[in-house]
Design a protein around this motif. Structure first.
Motif, mmCIF file in Angstrom:
data_model
loop_
_atom_site.group_PDB
_atom_site.id
_atom_site.type_symbol
_atom_site.label_atom_id
_atom_site.label_comp_id
_atom_site.label_asym_id
_atom_site.label_seq_id
_atom_site.Cartn_x
_atom_site.Cartn_y
_atom_site.Cartn_z
ATOM 1 N N VAL A 78 0.871 -1.180 0.000
ATOM 2 C CA VAL A 78 0.000 0.000 0.000
ATOM 3 C C VAL A 78 0.902 1.223 0.000
ATOM 4 O O VAL A 78 1.630 1.472 0.954
ATOM 5 N N ASP A 79 0.832 2.016 -1.038
ATOM 6 C CA ASP A 79 1.834 3.041 -1.329
ATOM 7 C C ASP A 79 1.240 4.436 -1.150
ATOM 8 O O ASP A 79 0.499 4.907 -2.009
ATOM 9 N N THR A 80 1.617 5.204 -0.076
ATOM 10 C CA THR A 80 2.423 4.820 1.060
ATOM 11 C C THR A 80 1.753 5.322 2.321
ATOM 12 O O THR A 80 1.485 4.554 3.212
ATOM 13 N N VAL A 81 1.564 6.652 2.440
ATOM 14 C CA VAL A 81 0.898 7.202 3.627
ATOM 15 C C VAL A 81 -0.594 7.222 3.321
ATOM 16 O O VAL A 81 -1.072 8.017 2.507
ATOM 17 N N VAL A 82 -1.321 6.322 3.981
ATOM 18 C CA VAL A 82 -2.686 5.991 3.559
ATOM 19 C C VAL A 82 -3.613 5.965 4.760
ATOM 20 O O VAL A 82 -3.252 5.458 5.832
ATOM 21 N N THR A 83 -4.817 6.483 4.581
ATOM 22 C CA THR A 83 -5.898 6.352 5.552
ATOM 23 C C THR A 83 -7.014 5.529 4.916
ATOM 24 O O THR A 83 -7.500 5.882 3.835
ATOM 25 N N VAL A 84 -7.398 4.448 5.582
ATOM 26 C CA VAL A 84 -8.481 3.588 5.094
ATOM 27 C C VAL A 84 -9.685 3.776 6.007
ATOM 28 O O VAL A 84 -9.567 3.669 7.243
ATOM 29 N N VAL A 86 -13.817 2.585 6.541
ATOM 30 C CA VAL A 86 -14.958 1.743 6.211
ATOM 31 C C VAL A 86 -16.188 2.376 6.856
ATOM 32 O O VAL A 86 -16.194 2.611 8.085
ATOM 33 N N ASN A 87 -17.154 2.723 6.012
ATOM 34 C CA ASN A 87 -18.359 3.425 6.488
ATOM 35 C C ASN A 87 -17.981 4.670 7.281
ATOM 36 O O ASN A 87 -18.532 4.950 8.356
ATOM 37 N N ASP A 88 -16.995 5.388 6.751
ATOM 38 C CA ASP A 88 -16.502 6.658 7.303
ATOM 39 C C ASP A 88 -15.781 6.516 8.645
ATOM 40 O O ASP A 88 -15.475 7.527 9.291
ATOM 41 N N THR A 89 -15.497 5.289 9.044
ATOM 42 C CA THR A 89 -14.718 5.050 10.263
ATOM 43 C C THR A 89 -13.289 4.684 9.871
ATOM 44 O O THR A 89 -13.078 3.795 9.037
ATOM 45 N N VAL A 90 -12.312 5.365 10.460
ATOM 46 C CA VAL A 90 -10.908 5.064 10.155
ATOM 47 C C VAL A 90 -10.569 3.702 10.740
ATOM 48 O O VAL A 90 -10.714 3.477 11.951
ATOM 49 N N VAL A 91 -10.102 2.799 9.858
ATOM 50 C CA VAL A 91 -9.721 1.456 10.312
ATOM 51 C C VAL A 91 -8.228 1.203 10.170
ATOM 52 O O VAL A 91 -7.704 0.250 10.762
ATOM 53 N N LEU A 92 -7.534 2.032 9.393
ATOM 54 C CA LEU A 92 -6.096 1.821 9.202
ATOM 55 C C LEU A 92 -5.427 3.135 8.826
ATOM 56 O O LEU A 92 -5.914 3.858 7.950
ATOM 57 N N GLU A 93 -4.323 3.431 9.501
ATOM 58 C CA GLU A 93 -3.411 4.503 9.103
ATOM 59 C C GLU A 93 -2.091 3.819 8.748
ATOM 60 O O GLU A 93 -1.352 3.383 9.642
ATOM 61 N N ALA A 94 -1.806 3.698 7.470
ATOM 62 C CA ALA A 94 -0.611 2.984 6.999
ATOM 63 C C ALA A 94 0.464 3.987 6.614
ATOM 64 O O ALA A 94 0.162 5.078 6.119
ATOM 65 N N LYS A 95 1.730 3.573 6.819
ATOM 66 C CA LYS A 95 2.852 4.478 6.558
ATOM 67 C C LYS A 95 3.999 3.785 5.839
ATOM 68 O O LYS A 95 5.115 4.308 5.825
ATOM 69 N N ASN A 96 3.755 2.602 5.256
ATOM 70 C CA ASN A 96 4.882 1.816 4.776
ATOM 71 C C ASN A 96 4.456 0.987 3.568
ATOM 72 O O ASN A 96 3.607 0.097 3.686
ATOM 73 N N ALA A 97 5.054 1.268 2.417
ATOM 74 C CA ALA A 97 4.711 0.556 1.188
ATOM 75 C C ALA A 97 5.229 -0.874 1.173
ATOM 76 O O ALA A 97 4.874 -1.640 0.276
ATOM 77 N N PRO A 147 11.298 16.081 -3.003
ATOM 78 C CA PRO A 147 11.966 16.019 -1.688
ATOM 79 C C PRO A 147 11.275 15.123 -0.676
ATOM 80 O O PRO A 147 10.142 14.678 -0.874
ATOM 81 N N PHE A 148 11.992 14.878 0.422
ATOM 82 C CA PHE A 148 11.509 14.282 1.671
ATOM 83 C C PHE A 148 11.254 12.779 1.604
ATOM 84 O O PHE A 148 10.728 12.200 2.544
ATOM 85 N N GLY A 149 11.640 12.132 0.534
ATOM 86 C CA GLY A 149 11.345 10.715 0.396
ATOM 87 C C GLY A 149 12.060 9.839 1.395
ATOM 88 O O GLY A 149 11.587 8.739 1.703
ATOM 89 N N ASN A 150 13.213 10.304 1.910
ATOM 90 C CA ASN A 150 13.959 9.469 2.862
ATOM 91 C C ASN A 150 13.283 9.373 4.221
ATOM 92 O O ASN A 150 13.698 8.580 5.066
ATOM 93 N N PHE A 151 12.224 10.150 4.456
ATOM 94 C CA PHE A 151 11.469 10.024 5.694
ATOM 95 C C PHE A 151 10.330 9.017 5.568
ATOM 96 O O PHE A 151 9.655 8.719 6.561
ATOM 97 N N LEU A 152 10.097 8.517 4.380
ATOM 98 C CA LEU A 152 8.979 7.611 4.128
ATOM 99 C C LEU A 152 9.490 6.233 3.759
ATOM 100 O O LEU A 152 10.521 6.103 3.094
ATOM 101 N N ARG A 153 8.768 5.197 4.151
ATOM 102 C CA ARG A 153 9.117 3.835 3.747
ATOM 103 C C ARG A 153 8.434 3.543 2.415
ATOM 104 O O ARG A 153 7.387 2.893 2.343
ATOM 105 N N LYS A 154 9.076 4.059 1.394
ATOM 106 C CA LYS A 154 8.590 4.028 0.015
ATOM 107 C C LYS A 154 9.820 3.900 -0.879
ATOM 108 O O LYS A 154 10.910 4.356 -0.499
#
Length: 792
Positions: A78-84, A86-97, A147-154
């Motif tokens: 999942v690439d990369t900083v992502v909010t998922v 379901v029915n408008d409820t946050v179920v996942l905050e992902a930070k790593n591709a 810029p700033f890509g070295n702060f992300l796991r991407k």
């Protein structure tokens, strides 16, 4: 029952200005292009007009039906900083591709219709926020215009590289489905091989979830079972008469089918039985570096791998496998998965197992300084567990390497040069975390801390010190040294070296119009990303061409000659270092493939067609070879054998003049074991001023030829050779009336010649067959050789 969520998504930017359908696995840029909302990012200079995409948030939405709310959402890549939601409820905050995710939905899902949205946050803004919050500067590589890509796991190269387009794409490229939360599942398999007794003992540690019954293991016609206790079960099978897996060129690649069953849950793996060692021993030179498979030392011949495409949505298993087959067909036996890309999917390592390609696997850190705060290291640990657990059993896997060039990066920035202690400690925290986590996930893993490095806890210059560890040798390209400078070093193992060329004309036509085909044209320059201060890549190519050759006639001749000199550079390095065996035990070219059509160090064009260097690699990586090594006033002929058995090599030396006259010099017969030996030494005085040395060899393992020139090609008045070409379908018969160096055939459609970039002697004929990618294609052919491209 698994419920896929691949299709029926709608993608929109944050303002609703761009809306299109998207089906995963895919990236958003490819989806926008497929919908006709943006132009082809690879054409012309479109890249620069499309970087706004990575500065916005994008959201993909769809609905799905449920009859039971006790389900898990399973996602990966999942690439990369992502909010998922379901029915408008946050179920996942992902930070790593690079991670896998399993999210229970019972508190958000409902019976009947449900909505799901995946918001891909701008990597630029996400990275900027992390940089701003960091207590000290962590600059990014000058290779990255975004810029700033070295702060992300991407993937680091997503932000641009000296061969890559800079677009920072987003998307989902792995799993995307729902599973019942209570269904039995196999969480992981940890597989070990013990070769110390009779046969091979294969042990599998099974981690289970939602299951407490018996687990069954099937391998080599044997079936064993065991009960689960505390979610775990260990099972073993002894293979009494194993067929061992070997790297290509050393033996076969038999694979055993392993099956684990637990109720309705099932997992399969294909195992190659072998031992793998990285041997690093002190000797009179320094620290040696070589791989040993099943007790046999292997000379590693290969190339560095970068992602198969800059846009992940365009990558397919078939395209990837085709690139790997091309590596094997060029007599390569190792692929180095470089640390600025991604951990490749399982299908990649399956293909390498089947093809006999050893894999040097970097962890995904390259050419940057990186953070080492607790939150960042927690993400690193999670990605390592996920990927080592998935990949560790593959027979192809030779070594895990901590990073690419992070030790060197400590000296590339003002802040790290001014306070080296701080940044060295910062690096060590990251590197130690990688090592510790690797060995927790797989205690039997082979670990090398960085590439290049002279050894463990050695932070010295492995770009210029050739006595220990692995080396990256870039003095010829980046410092503008001549090709003979490759002969000034004897690396123990060279894991990066390269020289650039232009892509082939078929690739150039995909991003230019006819009026654009000039090396100084802005479009050509925008497809040359090695633009270091003072000496860009195009200037280096032209400067080197002027050093060795007379100037080409036309743009197409320039492209051809750039590929000839690329092949010559790497031929010089590889043949010399192979001739130093066993001091040197590896030559891994930078690089195998391209991510888009670009001037680069690759031996394969974007799309997989062979550049001239790849044809030359097929010869200079052959298992048995001979080469001419200049040493003062002499030329030493050395023979090298990489096969496991002794071979008898017959070496013939002739001189050819520019009047096409050939005279015999010597013939020698030599028995060569798994090493390199001197066959004969010739005085350079035996060659006249207008003569070249023709070195030919034959052996039961193959034959070959090398033409050695004692001076630059531009100093020779090459004969005005004519080559008659007869075409019968896709088979061409060539007949030469004189010396024709680097004879090259071109087709105007994608495909591969079974031979190319070869030398022809007076009176020689040669039959070459073209294999078009599209079997119905009707190609037109063109032919060039060194005289026709530079002296007419």
């Amino acid at each position: 029952m698994k419920q896929d969520l691949w299709s029926d998504w709608t993608l929109s930017d944050e303002g609703g200005d761009y809306v299109c359908p998207i089906a995963f696995p895919n990236d958003g840029i490819s989806a926008l292009f497929n919908a006709g909302l943006i132009p082809d990012s690879y054409y012309g200079r479109n890249e620069y007009d499309l970087r706004w995409i990575c500065e916005r948030d994008w959201t993909a939405t769809r609905s799905f039906e449920l009859t039971d709310t006790d389900v898990d959402l399973v996602m990966s890549c999942v690439d990369t900083v992502v909010t998922v939601r379901v029915n408008d409820t946050v179920v996942l905050e992902a930070k790593n591709a690079f991670r896998d995710y399993r999210v229970p939905l019972r508190d958000a899902a409902r019976i009947g219709a449900n909505s799901i949205s995946v918001t891909f946050h701008s990597p630029v803004e996400a990275g900027r926020a992390l940089q701003d919050a960091h207590p000290f500067p962590i600059p990014i590589s000058e290779n990255c215009p975004i810029p700033f890509g070295n702060f992300l796991r991407k993937p680091a190269c997503d932000f641009g590289w000296d061969w890559n387009i800079a677009l920072a794409p987003f998307g989902i490229y792995g799993d995307l489905h729902l599973e019942p939360s209570t269904a039995p599942r196999i969480e992981s398999l940890y597989i070990q091989q013990d070769h110390s007794g009779d046969g091979v003992l294969v042990t599998v540690d099974v981690a289970m979830a939602q299951f407490d019954g018996d687990v069954t293991m099937s391998l080599d016609g044997q079936v064993v079972s065991g009960a689960v206790a505390d979610g775990k079960c260990a099972l073993s099978v002894r293979v009494t008469d194993p067929d061992l897996w070997w790297p290509t060129g050393q033996g076969d690649q038999p694979l055993y089918d392993l099956k684990i069953t637990a109720g309705d849950a099932e997992a399969t793996r294909r195992l190659g039985l072998r031992t793998m060692e990285l041997v690093t021993e002190q000797d009179e030179i320094g620290l040696g570096f070589k791989f040993r498979v099943n007790g046999r030392d292997i000379f590693c011949k290969g190339a560095n791998w970068i992602p198969a495409d800059a846009l992940p949505g365009r990558i397919t298993d078939d395209k990837t496998r085709d690139l790997l087959v091309s590596a094997k067909d060029a007599n390569m036996n190792m692929i180095r998965v470089w640390g600025g890309g991604r951990y490749e999917p399982t299908s990649f390592y399956d293909a390498c197992d089947e093809l006999g390609l050893m894999v040097w696997q970097d962890f995904m850190f390259a050419c940057n300084l990186y953070p080492s705060d607790r939150a960042y290291l927690a993400e690193v640990k999670a990605e390592i567990y996920d990927n080592v657990s998935r990949m560790h059993h593959h027979a192809c896997l030779a070594v895990w390497c901590g990073d690419n060039e992070l030790v060197g990066a400590l000296g590339w920035y003002d802040c790290s040069r001014a306070d080296r202690d701080k940044y060295l400690v910062n690096y060590d925290r990251l590197n130690r975390t990688i090592e510790d986590t690797l060995l927790e996930a797989d205690p039997n893993a082979i670990w090398w801390p960085s590439s290049p490095t002279r050894g463990f806890l050695d932070f010295g210059d492995a770009w210029h010190d050739d006595g220990s560890g692995d080396m990256h040798f870039w003095s010829v390209w980046h410092e503008g040294r001549d090709f003979d400078h490759y002969r000034d070093v004897g690396p123990r193992f060279c894991s990066e070296f390269g020289f650039q060329s232009y892509p082939s004309m078929n690739a150039i036509r995909t991003f230019t119009g006819e009026k654009d085909r000039n090396i100084a044209n802005p479009i050509l320059e925008s497809h040359q990303k090695n633009q270091s201060a003072g000496s860009g890549g195009n200037a280096r190519i032209a400067e080197t061409m002027f050093r060795y050759f007379r100037w080409p006639e036309k743009f197409e001749d320039f492209v051809y000659l750039s590929q000839v000199q690329q092949g010559l550079a790497i031929h010089t390095a590889v043949t010399h270092w192979r001739s130093l065996k066993p001091r040197n035990m590896g030559a891994i070219i930078w690089q195998l493939n391209d991510t888009w059509p670009v001037c680069s160090w690759a031996s394969l064009d974007y799309g997989g067609d062979w550049k001239l260097m790849h044809h030359m690699a097929q010869r200079f990586f052959a298992d048995v070879m001979a080469t001419a090594v200049p040493m003062g006033d002499s030329i030493v002929i050395r023979a090298t054998n990489d096969t496991p058995a002794e071979v008898t090599i017959e070496v013939t030396m002739q001189a050819i003049g520019m009047d096409n006259a050939i005279r015999d010099l010597d013939t020698q017969l030599m028995v060569v074991g798994d090493t390199s030996v001197d066959v004969i030494t010739l005085s350079k005085e035996r060659l006249k001023a207008d003569e070249m040395l023709v070195l030919s060899w034959t052996s039961p393992a193959g034959s070959g030829r090398e033409i050695y020139t004692p001076g630059p090609y531009k100093t020779f008045d090459l004969p005005a050779t004519s080559i008659d070409v007869q075409v019968d379908g896709n088979t061409l018969t060539l007949a030469s009336d004189g010396l024709a160096l680097f004879t090259a055939l071109e087709a105007d459609v994608s495909g591969r010649f079974d031979d190319n970039a070869f030398d022809m002697l007076p009176g020689e004929t040669r039959e070459v067959t073209f294999h078009p990618t599209d079997p119905t294609a009707k190609p037109n052919f063109a032919l060039r050789h060194l005289h026709s491209a530079t002296m007419t």
